[in-house]
Design a protein around this motif. Structure first.
Motif, short mmCIF file in Angstrom:
data_model
loop_
_atom_site.label_atom_id
_atom_site.label_comp_id
_atom_site.label_asym_id
_atom_site.label_seq_id
_atom_site.Cartn_x
_atom_site.Cartn_y
_atom_site.Cartn_z
N VAL A 42 0.85 -1.19 0.00
CA VAL A 42 0.00 0.00 0.00
C VAL A 42 0.89 1.24 0.00
CG1 VAL A 42 -1.87 1.24 1.15
CG2 VAL A 42 -1.74 -1.26 1.32
N LYS A 43 0.61 2.16 -0.93
CA LYS A 43 1.34 3.42 -1.02
C LYS A 43 0.35 4.58 -0.93
CE LYS A 43 5.04 1.64 -4.02
NZ LYS A 43 5.75 1.84 -5.31
N THR A 44 0.85 5.79 -0.72
CA THR A 44 0.02 6.99 -0.69
C THR A 44 0.76 8.16 -1.33
OG1 THR A 44 -1.09 8.59 0.75
CG2 THR A 44 0.84 7.50 1.65
N ALA A 56 2.71 -3.57 3.81
CA ALA A 56 2.96 -4.68 2.88
C ALA A 56 2.75 -5.98 3.63
CB ALA A 56 4.38 -4.61 2.31
N GLY A 57 2.48 -7.04 2.85
CA GLY A 57 2.26 -8.32 3.50
C GLY A 57 2.03 -9.43 2.51
N LYS A 89 -4.37 10.24 -2.64
CA LYS A 89 -4.83 8.91 -3.05
C LYS A 89 -4.01 7.83 -2.35
CE LYS A 89 -6.58 10.07 -7.66
NZ LYS A 89 -6.57 11.53 -7.44
N PHE A 90 -4.64 6.66 -2.23
CA PHE A 90 -3.92 5.45 -1.84
C PHE A 90 -3.78 4.59 -3.10
CE2 PHE A 90 -5.55 6.71 2.28
CZ PHE A 90 -4.50 6.39 3.13
N MET A 91 -2.70 3.83 -3.17
CA MET A 91 -2.52 2.88 -4.26
C MET A 91 -2.20 1.51 -3.67
SD MET A 91 -0.09 2.96 -7.66
CE MET A 91 1.45 2.88 -6.76
N VAL A 92 -3.01 0.53 -4.06
CA VAL A 92 -2.80 -0.85 -3.61
C VAL A 92 -2.21 -1.63 -4.78
CG1 VAL A 92 -3.88 -2.93 -2.71
CG2 VAL A 92 -4.71 -0.68 -1.99
N GLN A 109 12.15 -10.08 4.08
CA GLN A 109 12.04 -11.00 2.95
C GLN A 109 10.95 -10.54 1.97
OE1 GLN A 109 11.50 -14.58 5.32
NE2 GLN A 109 13.49 -15.37 4.62
N ILE A 110 9.84 -9.99 2.52
CA ILE A 110 8.76 -9.49 1.66
C ILE A 110 9.23 -8.28 0.87
CG2 ILE A 110 6.49 -8.40 1.68
CD1 ILE A 110 5.75 -10.22 4.01
#
Length: 243
Positions: A42-44, A56-57, A89-92, A109-110
């Motif tokens: 997820v970013k913004t 993140a996950g 905005k959010f970006m998934v 690791q992710i």
């Protein structure tokens, strides 16, 4: 994007402003659509005002996860129209996880896995931001006191009396009931006399119209009037006490 992850809400994330100026929170659900594991991030566009937890996950097959989206630095009492969120905005982003990634992968690791994934495989979707004014708390109204009926009041008053006073109270109450019955009887007799007198008047009027002049004996009228007056004086009480 929906082929990999379904988001809810999918288009607009709404933040309800807090009158205290503290961080306000909204939520988003991510639901994997694959039978394989999915990486998400997820970013913004305004990282100084928004954050996502987690950022993140790794989603297991068909797994759902709730994201907590926070908005900070709003300020106390700021109105929604005072903040320009048109560019916020959010970006998934989501992609099928590589098979080499362990099931219990760590955050490091992710992050490394994201660096190794080609950009053309990554699916992205942007979500707009909207603001909502804080809800106004309705004032609490005091609960009305329970109403006391006349029967309850009389019962409470009688309970406070001593035995002798209570006997007197009961005697007066019975007396009032008898007077009410007698009054009704007398009123019925008076109504009957008045009705009979009216019938006689109407009868004499009809005879007068037909040319037959027959008068009502004056003695009869006087006797009827005296009977009515005596009945009222003897049987109708002049006053009643109320409790």
């Amino acid at each position: 994007m929906d082929d990999i992850v379904v988001m809810s809400p999918a288009d607009v994330v709404t933040f309800e402003l807090d009158a205290s100026g503290k961080e306000v929170v909204s939520r988003m659900m991510l639901e994997s659509q694959l039978r394989e594991r999915v990486l998400f991030k997820v970013k913004t566009t305004a990282p100084d005002q928004y954050e996502a937890r987690p950022t993140a996950g790794l989603l297991q097959a068909r797994q759902s996860l709730e994201l907590v989206l926070g908005m900070t630095g709003v300020g106390v009492g700021v109105a929604p129209e005072a903040i320009d969120v048109r560019k916020h905005k959010f970006m998934v982003q989501a992609v099928k996880a590589p098979d080499s990634l362990p099931a219990d992968a760590t955050e490091e690791q992710i992050r490394q896995a994201w660096k190794d994934i080609p950009a053309e495989l990554i699916m992205s979707k942007k979500v707009a931001v909207a603001l909502k004014a804080p809800a106004k708390a309705e004032p609490e109204l005091p609960e009305p006191a329970p109403a006391t009926t006349k029967v309850e009041f009389a019962g409470a008053a009688r309970a406070d009396l001593d035995p002798q006073a209570q006997q007197e109270f009961d005697a007066i109450e019975k007396r009032l009931q008898r007077l009410a019955v007698e009054k009704a009887k007398v009123q019925k007799q008076v109504d009957a006399l008045l009705a009979h007198e009216q019938e006689l008047v109407e009868l004499e009027a009809k005879k007068a119209e037909g040319g037959e002049l027959v008068g009502i004996p004056i003695e009869q009228c006087i006797i009827m009037l005296l009977l009515s007056i005596m009945s009222i004086i003897l049987f109708i009480p002049r006053g009643e006490s109320s409790f």
